[in-house]
Motif scaffolding. Sequence first.
Motif, PDB file in Angstrom:
ATOM      1  N   THR F 237       1.020  -1.233  -0.020  1.00  0.00           N
ATOM      2  CA  THR F 237      -0.107  -0.096  -0.034  1.00  0.00           C
ATOM      3  C   THR F 237       0.754   1.149  -0.006  1.00  0.00           C
ATOM      4  O   THR F 237       2.168   1.223   0.274  1.00  0.00           O
ATOM      5  N   SER F 238       0.337   2.245  -0.289  1.00  0.00           N
ATOM      6  CA  SER F 238       1.073   3.359  -0.357  1.00  0.00           C
ATOM      7  C   SER F 238       1.317   4.120   1.199  1.00  0.00           C
ATOM      8  O   SER F 238       2.234   4.579   1.403  1.00  0.00           O
ATOM      9  N   LYS F 239       0.502   3.550   2.074  1.00  0.00           N
ATOM     10  CA  LYS F 239       1.057   3.601   3.673  1.00  0.00           C
ATOM     11  C   LYS F 239       2.245   3.279   3.865  1.00  0.00           C
ATOM     12  O   LYS F 239       3.157   3.423   4.459  1.00  0.00           O
ATOM     13  N   GLU F 240       2.479   1.950   3.476  1.00  0.00           N
ATOM     14  CA  GLU F 240       3.660   0.951   3.514  1.00  0.00           C
ATOM     15  C   GLU F 240       4.996   1.652   2.918  1.00  0.00           C
ATOM     16  O   GLU F 240       5.928   1.770   3.266  1.00  0.00           O
ATOM     17  N   LEU F 241       4.890   2.277   1.845  1.00  0.00           N
ATOM     18  CA  LEU F 241       5.578   2.877   1.034  1.00  0.00           C
ATOM     19  C   LEU F 241       6.259   4.187   1.735  1.00  0.00           C
ATOM     20  O   LEU F 241       7.371   4.276   2.033  1.00  0.00           O
ATOM     21  N   LEU F 242       5.139   4.567   2.177  1.00  0.00           N
ATOM     22  CA  LEU F 242       5.397   5.884   2.993  1.00  0.00           C
ATOM     23  C   LEU F 242       6.271   5.695   4.277  1.00  0.00           C
ATOM     24  O   LEU F 242       7.240   6.413   4.433  1.00  0.00           O
ATOM     25  N   ALA F 243       5.995   4.644   4.816  1.00  0.00           N
ATOM     26  CA  ALA F 243       6.711   4.147   6.068  1.00  0.00           C
ATOM     27  C   ALA F 243       8.111   3.670   5.760  1.00  0.00           C
ATOM     28  O   ALA F 243       8.879   3.806   6.471  1.00  0.00           O
ATOM     29  N   SER F 244       8.034   3.248   4.436  1.00  0.00           N
ATOM     30  CA  SER F 244       9.534   2.712   4.134  1.00  0.00           C
ATOM     31  C   SER F 244      10.511   3.940   4.047  1.00  0.00           C
ATOM     32  O   SER F 244      11.590   3.935   4.316  1.00  0.00           O
ATOM     33  N   ILE F 245       9.968   4.769   3.358  1.00  0.00           N
ATOM     34  CA  ILE F 245      10.612   5.997   3.098  1.00  0.00           C
ATOM     35  C   ILE F 245      11.127   6.525   4.491  1.00  0.00           C
ATOM     36  O   ILE F 245      12.067   7.011   4.581  1.00  0.00           O
ATOM     37  N   HIS F 246      10.064   6.651   5.539  1.00  0.00           N
ATOM     38  CA  HIS F 246      10.358   7.257   6.718  1.00  0.00           C
ATOM     39  C   HIS F 246      11.582   6.586   7.514  1.00  0.00           C
ATOM     40  O   HIS F 246      12.227   6.748   8.216  1.00  0.00           O
ATOM     41  N   GLU F 247      11.346   5.101   7.260  1.00  0.00           N
ATOM     42  CA  GLU F 247      12.188   4.223   7.789  1.00  0.00           C
ATOM     43  C   GLU F 247      13.699   4.581   7.639  1.00  0.00           C
ATOM     44  O   GLU F 247      14.638   4.774   8.307  1.00  0.00           O
ATOM     45  N   ILE F 248      13.971   4.596   6.130  1.00  0.00           N
ATOM     46  CA  ILE F 248      15.392   4.904   5.657  1.00  0.00           C
ATOM     47  C   ILE F 248      15.482   6.352   6.327  1.00  0.00           C
ATOM     48  O   ILE F 248      16.616   6.529   6.601  1.00  0.00           O
ATOM     49  N   ALA F 249      14.790   7.255   6.169  1.00  0.00           N
ATOM     50  CA  ALA F 249      15.153   8.664   6.646  1.00  0.00           C
ATOM     51  C   ALA F 249      15.304   8.932   8.205  1.00  0.00           C
ATOM     52  O   ALA F 249      16.376   9.412   8.659  1.00  0.00           O
ATOM     53  N   ASN F 250      14.871   7.677   8.959  1.00  0.00           N
ATOM     54  CA  ASN F 250      15.205   7.735  10.310  1.00  0.00           C
ATOM     55  C   ASN F 250      16.403   6.836  10.733  1.00  0.00           C
ATOM     56  O   ASN F 250      16.947   6.625  11.846  1.00  0.00           O
ATOM     57  N   SER F 251      17.020   6.253   9.492  1.00  0.00           N
ATOM     58  CA  SER F 251      18.118   5.359   9.947  1.00  0.00           C
ATOM     59  C   SER F 251      19.467   6.128   9.594  1.00  0.00           C
ATOM     60  O   SER F 251      19.533   7.192   9.421  1.00  0.00           O
ATOM     61  N   ASP F 252      20.615   5.251   9.734  1.00  0.00           N
ATOM     62  CA  ASP F 252      21.818   6.023   9.611  1.00  0.00           C
ATOM     63  C   ASP F 252      22.618   5.870   8.354  1.00  0.00           C
ATOM     64  O   ASP F 252      23.646   6.252   7.821  1.00  0.00           O
ATOM     65  N   VAL F 253      21.810   5.546   7.439  1.00  0.00           N
ATOM     66  CA  VAL F 253      22.137   5.413   6.056  1.00  0.00           C
ATOM     67  C   VAL F 253      22.501   6.915   5.463  1.00  0.00           C
ATOM     68  O   VAL F 253      21.701   7.877   5.723  1.00  0.00           O
TER      69      VAL F 253
END
Lengths: 290, 290, 290, 290, 290, 290
Positions: F237-253
């Motif tokens: 879902t788009s909700k999951e894709l948004l969450a995935s983008i935020h997951e990367i944003a909040n990582s140390d990558v």
Amino acid sequence: MRFDEAYSGNVFIGSHPNYDESQVVIYGMPMDWTVSYRPGSRFGPGQIRKVSIGLEEYSPYLDREMSEVKYFDAGDIPLPFGNAQRSLDMIEEYIDKLLEEGKFPLGMGGEHLVSWPVIKAMYKKYPNLAIIHMDAHTDLRTEYEGEPLSHSTPIRKAADLIGPKNIYSFGIRSGMKEEFEWAKENGMHIAKFEVLEPLKKVLPSLSGRPVYVTIDIDVLDPAHAPGTGTVDAGGITSKELLASIHEIANSDVQVVGCDLVEVAPIYDHSEQTANTASKLIREMMLGWCP
Amino acid sequence: MRFDEAYSGNVFIGSHPNYDESQVVIYGMPMDWTVSYRPGSRFGPGQIRKVSIGLEEYSPYLDREMSEVKYFDAGDIPLPFGNAQRSLDMIEEYIDKLLEEGKFPLGMGGEHLVSWPVIKAMYKKYPNLAIIHMDAHTDLRTEYEGEPLSHSTPIRKAADLIGPKNIYSFGIRSGMKEEFEWAKENGMHIAKFEVLEPLKKVLPSLSGRPVYVTIDIDVLDPAHAPGTGTVDAGGITSKELLASIHEIANSDVQVVGCDLVEVAPIYDHSEQTANTASKLIREMMLGWCP
Amino acid sequence: MRFDEAYSGNVFIGSHPNYDESQVVIYGMPMDWTVSYRPGSRFGPGQIRKVSIGLEEYSPYLDREMSEVKYFDAGDIPLPFGNAQRSLDMIEEYIDKLLEEGKFPLGMGGEHLVSWPVIKAMYKKYPNLAIIHMDAHTDLRTEYEGEPLSHSTPIRKAADLIGPKNIYSFGIRSGMKEEFEWAKENGMHIAKFEVLEPLKKVLPSLSGRPVYVTIDIDVLDPAHAPGTGTVDAGGITSKELLASIHEIANSDVQVVGCDLVEVAPIYDHSEQTANTASKLIREMMLGWCP
Amino acid sequence: MRFDEAYSGNVFIGSHPNYDESQVVIYGMPMDWTVSYRPGSRFGPGQIRKVSIGLEEYSPYLDREMSEVKYFDAGDIPLPFGNAQRSLDMIEEYIDKLLEEGKFPLGMGGEHLVSWPVIKAMYKKYPNLAIIHMDAHTDLRTEYEGEPLSHSTPIRKAADLIGPKNIYSFGIRSGMKEEFEWAKENGMHIAKFEVLEPLKKVLPSLSGRPVYVTIDIDVLDPAHAPGTGTVDAGGITSKELLASIHEIANSDVQVVGCDLVEVAPIYDHSEQTANTASKLIREMMLGWCP
Amino acid sequence: MRFDEAYSGNVFIGSHPNYDESQVVIYGMPMDWTVSYRPGSRFGPGQIRKVSIGLEEYSPYLDREMSEVKYFDAGDIPLPFGNAQRSLDMIEEYIDKLLEEGKFPLGMGGEHLVSWPVIKAMYKKYPNLAIIHMDAHTDLRTEYEGEPLSHSTPIRKAADLIGPKNIYSFGIRSGMKEEFEWAKENGMHIAKFEVLEPLKKVLPSLSGRPVYVTIDIDVLDPAHAPGTGTVDAGGITSKELLASIHEIANSDVQVVGCDLVEVAPIYDHSEQTANTASKLIREMMLGWCP
Amino acid sequence: MRFDEAYSGNVFIGSHPNYDESQVVIYGMPMDWTVSYRPGSRFGPGQIRKVSIGLEEYSPYLDREMSEVKYFDAGDIPLPFGNAQRSLDMIEEYIDKLLEEGKFPLGMGGEHLVSWPVIKAMYKKYPNLAIIHMDAHTDLRTEYEGEPLSHSTPIRKAADLIGPKNIYSFGIRSGMKEEFEWAKENGMHIAKFEVLEPLKKVLPSLSGRPVYVTIDIDVLDPAHAPGTGTVDAGGITSKELLASIHEIANSDVQVVGCDLVEVAPIYDHSEQTANTASKLIREMMLGWCP
């Protein structure tokens, strides 16, 4: 360049060229004349074939390739426009012949009433038949505005024939109060709203039995299948439907035939529903055919 | 604020609230179950009503206002889905009643087969009836793939009933060779491709006779009527069709009933065909009704 | 055959013919003139009525039939095109009258600004009013590009009137930073992104209070409601929205009125959003009306 | 690669980068808040720009290239959503400035009401102004359902300002009886149904006069312009409209400004209307600008 | 029931099952990778076949039935996506083979560049070849933004090969000034805007010569062919195009091959353009094939 | 009023007017000539820009405003129609320059093959580069029907260049058996079907590394992204894709560049996919840019 044979561009992708050597037969039942709301599912089979060209021939869910199953796309049964009874008779005769010749029938609708003659034919061969039915609607009416031949009636007809206790409906979220009550009183299994979880519970009890699976594409939420006659909010996702197909594939049920009905391309503006249907058919075939 | 009566939003604009006082009755015949190609004309009458709200109530062509004709929109005849014979019987009975009560029938299809029972009813009242038929197709088949009840047959049925010499077809650009030959051999008038000019020639010979006019919207070019079941290039413009309606209005023909059929909203993405149909109905009513 | 009364085809299915005997009044507020992005919600009420014909009249979720509630579809309020202030005044006056006569108001938008005069009227009758607001957007602006009458402002106007602490917003995923900050500073309840779970937490605290529920269809994900003015990814499913409606139905809250707004048919190519809206209205009515 | 300046992708193709050096200014008036039927012309100017990329920059009709005219696409005037009066004021002020600076104004609507403030501004500069108006509709109402600011009123307002005798309408096929009568009584020129032939007759009498030309795209038949708010069958072809533009170009009339209004992209599913509009604008510019 | 052979549902209606016995070969060239504006003509041939099922097999214009011509639908040439040069080579080789085997080639595009290799092959067999070209566009560029392989260049390439004096273009209404000038300077025949009348003048001079006819569907007005890559207002009607085909059929020209290109189904929302194309192909075949 | 500069209406909302001062550059890569199924992603970047006007400039997910990042929309790279190799060369050169000037590249496709030259350029600057790839398809083919330049090959090319162990694919649900096997044998990370959960597991291992993120919009379920070339049911879902983008944003990558590809507006009838893409780009920019 292939000048030596007739062009056969619009078959389900990967269809085997020879009927006799095939174990599965895919066929269309392009009938929509009894639908009470939006027509157009007569064009469903042709559209599913057309977009099947976009399919990969491998299922990463089942780790199986379409080349491992020999299937023959026999085209559409040439049903007479507007004559419901004669259409149903032709379908039944067609399935009789397929079963006689040992084929696994995989049908594409068309409206849901087309499943009725298929079930009649299946039952003649498999007296112990059970039916798994995924749908938004009960389809348990005895008639619709006076017409006993209606797309609202096939499951009731099937229940009257093989016994309500042998019918297992899933995902149901629409119907008349009387339909739900009749089902309850007669021991028919109806799982409201959900498919996957109740299916997991039911499958063990069907172990080893011959089962016909009929899927109305509107069991999916309109978000996942806008291109159908009667959309109804609150349905399942295509992910859940795929998982349900795989759940059956991994069970001890013996699927002996199946169909997918009610894809209506004229309401499917980005071909989303037809594309989904073509993938579902791939998974049904790879998961359920020997 | 109007809380004292049921809401009746979707009637043809300007419809009179009272049946008894009206001289014209507009009704829908939402049937499309025998069409061989693209279905959906069942939704034609509803869509024509809906877009009629965009109509001006005055015709600058005829210098007449809709308030000068009392017409009553009686809604759709509740035809049974998928049962062609019963649908036709209901239509005939409905028109019988309208004629008995002295109303001018103005029907909206629906597929063209709906005109057949109307013509039967008209002929009972007007034994001297002639038919003006505007269409892309001959509609002269005796059956379609074995079905005698088909949208390809209504004009043949009418010809067999009232005599081919009393049928005048215009704009025809599609049909089987046999149909054209049958028409020729039996003295039926067919004007190929054109409407206005041949109509001008024919009208004087129909002077004073009761005439039923049936217009299939596909007499228009697909550019002017994309929203129909069977489009066929090379048709006339809406300007020409309007002029043809006015030509009849200004003749000595006595129009005793009429219909406009085959508007299929699901292929009419910008509502163009329905809007055109609603204007045609306004002109038919203002031009042909007393 | 029904020749004795005016045709009233396009009412919400099952509408009672008599206003006085009805406890619920359904009405349309066909206004979209202040929307900043995609217009067209003026056609929302008509389209919802049209597709309501596809609804079953029984809710298997609530085990209740529409015949158990007497509701009257009063049609659309005839709002003046392009005049926002006069439109709002007419709506307020309309609701005043409904409440005075003891009716439960169930409104269909139209843009979200139409909820503002309804809330004004409700508050006059229920000084203890709380508002449950489901939406993708905060709608807390004081003006939009200089215009105080904008579809981005209704909840702010409501908050200013009845107090921010009495507003409970759910599903919010879009707005200006200032809007979120204002809400926080003023004690308004905003549940970001989610609806069902935060609703479960809030409902007990509203026990017994009169509540007006306003649902902007865009609280749904665009997959579930493409046909609206301002789609915004990341929304909830129709399944979750149905569950939220049922959650309120099963709580001790006293719903005293409600609306569903922002359905825009011109962006709803397969009628998916309108169909969903018609089902939501059925569930709102069966769940919330006495 | 162009990193040194802001991207300006969506301008009318070939727009000059510099306002001061340009003789013609193209601008959008994205307003549709008073339309009584189908909204969406607010998106007209943007869509016309977008598809203008498909235009050749040479007119084989006029043997002239767009590089021979310096024009500047100034974008859309930022009109306030839903506030008709303020929008009109902003447009008038905008045109005042353009005229003051010696520019030729070429506007894109938006609904037809936007022409009204432009005409006001033009008249201040050209007291001898005449108006050529091509449209399906009279647009001569004084108000619409109580609103004096309506898309049905601009030509009446113009007639009241500059005198009905200075207005020449062509192609009119829709309006109230009162509108046609008012025009006749007041000496306003209305050519019903046709454009090219009556235009040929009128142009000599306007020789040398300053003329503002306002074209409502719905003067075209719906076949040629489905993407507009109010389609009306029986219109002219795009070939005839092009010829009419060229007829003016080849006359002794002094065109001092012009507009093209009512393109509504949401009803223009194959971008046909917008493409046609962009070609019309090219021909208007190449034919009418010095 | 036909279980003994592979299903071949999507062939042009009435296609003969045997290549060797056929005199005409219909084939698709599904290439659109060099188009500068809207892609999608790769799906043109498949869509034309699909809708051909709606065709009557008799032409009342030519009084000839499709059964009188043996034609074989050979399907689409499997062109490699995105590789223009290899695609063109494959087409040329394909036509070489067809001509070697004495077949009449009737091609369906795809973009117009596909005509170039066909013409190369035709010219090898018919050194006296002339070309009749109906199109909105000159297609005389030598390159497009640096690419010599572009859909804007095929007629220039053909002119360079067989001599500009042997090319006769009709209906041209779009191109660069340089293209028109080049044509004039080099003695190429260009009839601007019109088709039928100039064709009547030209045909006698081509008497007896072998002629290849290439029709770009965009020679039609967008009203008649919205489903194409580059629509351009001011075109001819389908009635005129049909008459032009018949004019050639009734002349002494010896048509030795032909094509119809640029049908783009994704912009053809009601299948209008594809339906028209299928009728044009029927008339081309019945009128031009021996 | 802004007459002093060229109009730049169609830029991504909030774009900074000055390239030099910007840290992020947004650019379009309008290429779709190698796609094997449905074309049209060439129009993706323009459509995403157009609908970005509906975006709020604040992210309630990240509590950050677009004004906090300086980004410059540089428009589309002017790629030559139909020439894949030259297009890829131009993209690589373009990115080389961006990186040389210290910009963060944020690209919009176009087909997925456009990511390949970007990755080549990124790898020259970041030899330690890892790639996060979200997609429905493996894209690991070495060629498609003989063409090495195909939209089915970019990830394989990237794997061959930077090493398969440095590629992390998520959401994959379609591909050939050989592709999945090759990935497994070569140590490439493929998370089938899911994105968010496997991403959470992978991110820690990428801590501190420079990462390029490439998102094919078809990783979303067709319900959430119907407007793309190759839809495939069973997506996230788009909700999951948004969450995935935020997951990367909040990582140390350390994200050093990214793209979003395969939005095809012609299959996106309600602009749903483009609206979602514009929101994803906002979140990518606010979450990943310094």
